[in-house]
Enzyme design. Structure first.
Site, mmCIF file in Angstrom:
data_model
loop_
_atom_site.group_PDB
_atom_site.id
_atom_site.type_symbol
_atom_site.label_atom_id
_atom_site.label_comp_id
_atom_site.label_asym_id
_atom_site.label_seq_id
_atom_site.Cartn_x
_atom_site.Cartn_y
_atom_site.Cartn_z
ATOM 1 N N HIS A 227 0.831 -1.205 0.000
ATOM 2 C CA HIS A 227 0.000 0.000 0.000
ATOM 3 C C HIS A 227 0.871 1.264 0.000
ATOM 4 C CE1 HIS A 227 -3.534 2.492 1.246
ATOM 5 N NE2 HIS A 227 -2.571 3.216 1.796
ATOM 6 N N GLU A 228 1.836 1.344 0.914
ATOM 7 C CA GLU A 228 2.672 2.551 1.023
ATOM 8 C C GLU A 228 3.543 2.737 -0.219
ATOM 9 O OE1 GLU A 228 2.053 4.725 3.258
ATOM 10 O OE2 GLU A 228 0.716 3.404 4.408
ATOM 11 N N HIS A 231 1.749 4.634 -2.767
ATOM 12 C CA HIS A 231 1.841 6.094 -2.586
ATOM 13 C C HIS A 231 3.186 6.609 -3.095
ATOM 14 C CE1 HIS A 231 -1.834 6.492 -0.393
ATOM 15 N NE2 HIS A 231 -1.418 5.898 0.714
ATOM 16 N N HIS A 237 -5.267 7.545 -2.338
ATOM 17 C CA HIS A 237 -6.183 6.558 -1.783
ATOM 18 C C HIS A 237 -7.332 6.313 -2.746
ATOM 19 C CE1 HIS A 237 -4.742 6.988 2.589
ATOM 20 N NE2 HIS A 237 -4.190 5.958 1.984
HETATM 21 ZN ZN ZN Z 1 -2.427 5.168 2.245
#
Ligand code: ZN
Ligand code: CA
Length: 485
Positions: A227-228, A231, A237
């Site tokens: 997930h990170e 980014h 998101h």
């Molecule tokens: Zn996030």
């Protein structure tokens, strides 16, 4: 007090139930008090951090209490929509519970846009610092695999560096680590990352205070890393609860991470398509989150939940609240973390006993006020099914008759809720409900009719005339046509 008087929706539901005369064994549950002052402060802080609500702005703009409340209410609705909650703009206990779930530290309101990508497609990363939760070689292996989740589908490469400067620096920190976004100890915010750019841009920080074990209590460092890293590559998101880029951590310990269709599209939009992608898709196509406007949509189960109707599909559900036209999609695990399984067979609500019952395979789960009752799940034979019945297709609760009808194949079984026993042997669905094809997927009472679901067809059934009143697409109740996307 900024929030004015709020009446939690859950309490509204309970007030209706408490008025019923019959007292079940164990008595009615005590209505839970509404959010506390601490909850309200927490919620305000949450909205400020994740949804751009700025209470300090009021002093400058001489904003009235009323204006500030309405701004707060709008941000709260935005948050509720994002998480598939009824968008009431009221701080319900349930909204607080969703806010308190572990999540990523980045805002949900940040528009990223196409420019948020690295200009080059070969990037370097470095793992620095001492606070590693597991051995260094395990961390290296795990992060390598997490980067590959993205580089397998999009046209870019990641190279690890030991000493020289790297585009992306990965580290573990406790509390305040001097980037303006302190960590909050165990739980809450698990990690955060910075958008592509020079300096701190692209860097990824994990909260060193978390239990990064992979057993039933901790969080999966691999899932959070994927997930990170999303980014760090430029992804914001996603409001799609099936996406890895969804901000909340709602994963069961046995969850096997896979990028969703949406994640794949988003990363390919930024970096192009990896040559490996075609092969990968054939072997393991990225799952699509079910779409309520899909003309072929079918459901696993449908039930009432207090005033709401819940439609279950895979690990997702839609919630239809009578006060709101919108029906948001959310994860089952967002309302019942680690309790109610995905891919359900059937579900029903018994308002007299204040319970919700869920079925999957030969097991069933009984929940009271969102909590699993002791001794569950149990085998469905405990309800009186013969051993040849291995699962149920649907369950329909009759409030007036205090009984529940179970549907299995072409048979239906009548269960007496007061005596807690089956009433005789099975009968044929074709005889009990003429015009309803078998097997069925789901059944629920709604506005005086029984709604039977089979494939992509919804049968609205009149119990008095024992006939099908109308047939329509299954998503008729999900306000599909009212949304633009
Ligand atoms: Zn996030
Ligand atoms: Ca934390």
């Amino acid at each position: 007090m900024l929030w004015g008087s709020v009446l939690p929706l859950l309490m509204l539901g309970l007030a209706v139930m408490v008025a019923r005369p019959l007292r079940p064994p164990g008595g009615p549950p005590q209505p839970r008090p509404g959010p506390s002052e601490a909850d309200r402060q927490f919620a305000e802080e949450y909205l400020r951090h994740f949804y751009g609500f700025q209470p300090e702005r009021r002093r400058r703009a001489a904003e009235s209490d009323e204006d500030q409340n309405s701004r707060l209410c709008d941000q709260l609705k935005r948050m509720q929509r994002f998480f598939g909650l009824p968008p009431s703009g009221e701080l319900t206990n349930e909204t607080v519970a969703v806010m308190r779930r572990p999540r990523c530290g980045l805002s949900d309101a940040e528009p990223f846009g196409d420019t948020m990508r690295w200009k080059t497609s070969t990037l370097s990363y470095r793992i620095v610092g001492r606070k590693l939760p597991i051995s260094a070689w395990k961390v290296r292996k795990l992060f390598k695999a997490a980067w590959e989740v993205w580089s397998n589908v999009a046209l870019m490469k990641l190279r690890k560096r030991r000493r020289r400067e790297a585009d992306i620096v990965i580290s573990f920190h406790s509390g305040d680590h001097e980037d303006g976004s302190p960590f909050d100890g165990s739980g809450g915010i698990l990690a955060h990352a910075f958008l592509p750019g020079s300096g701190i841009g692209g860097d990824v920080h994990f909260d060193a205070e978390e239990d990064w074990s992979f057993n039933s209590t901790g969080y999966s460092l691999f899932v959070v890393a994927v997930h990170e890293f999303g980014h760090a590559l430029g992804l914001p998101h996603s409001p799609d609860p099936g996406a890895v880029m969804y901000p909340a951590y709602n994963f069961a310990p046995d969850y096997e991470l896979q990028l969703s269709f949406r994640d794949v599209k988003d990363i390919q939009h930024l970096y192009g398509i990896s040559p490996n992608f075609a092969k990968l898709v054939l072997k393991n196509p990225p799952p699509r989150t079910p779409d309520k406007c899909d003309p072929d949509l079918s459901f696993d189960a449908v039930t009432e939940l207090q005033q709401e109707l819940l439609f279950f599909k895979d690990r997702f559900m839609w919630r239809k609240h009578p006060q709101f036209d919108e029906t948001g999609i959310t994860l089952i695990s967002s309302l019942w973390p680690d309790v109610v399984p995905s891919h359900l067979d059937a579900a029903y609500e018994n308002v007299e006993k204040y319970v919700n019952v869920f079925f999957k395979g030969d097991q069933y789960w009984v929940l009271r006020q969102l909590s699993l009752q002791e001794g569950f799940p149990r085998n469905i034979s405990a309800l009186g099914f013969p051993s040849r019945i291995k699962a149920v297709d649907a369950a329909l609760h009759f409030r007036e008759d205090r009984c529940t009808m179970f549907f299995t194949g072409n048979e239906c079984w009548r269960y007496n809720e007061q005596q807690e026993a089956m009433e005789g042997a099975a009968t044929l669905i074709g005889e009990q409900f003429p015009g309803i094809p078998t097997p069925i997927d789901a059944a629920v009472f709604h506005q005086g009719f029984v709604y039977f679901f089979k494939g992509n067809v919804l049968y609205k059934y009149n119990m008095e005339s024992k006939s099908v009143a109308s047939m329509s697409p299954t998503n008729e109740l999900l306000d599909c046509q009212k949304e633009s996307d």
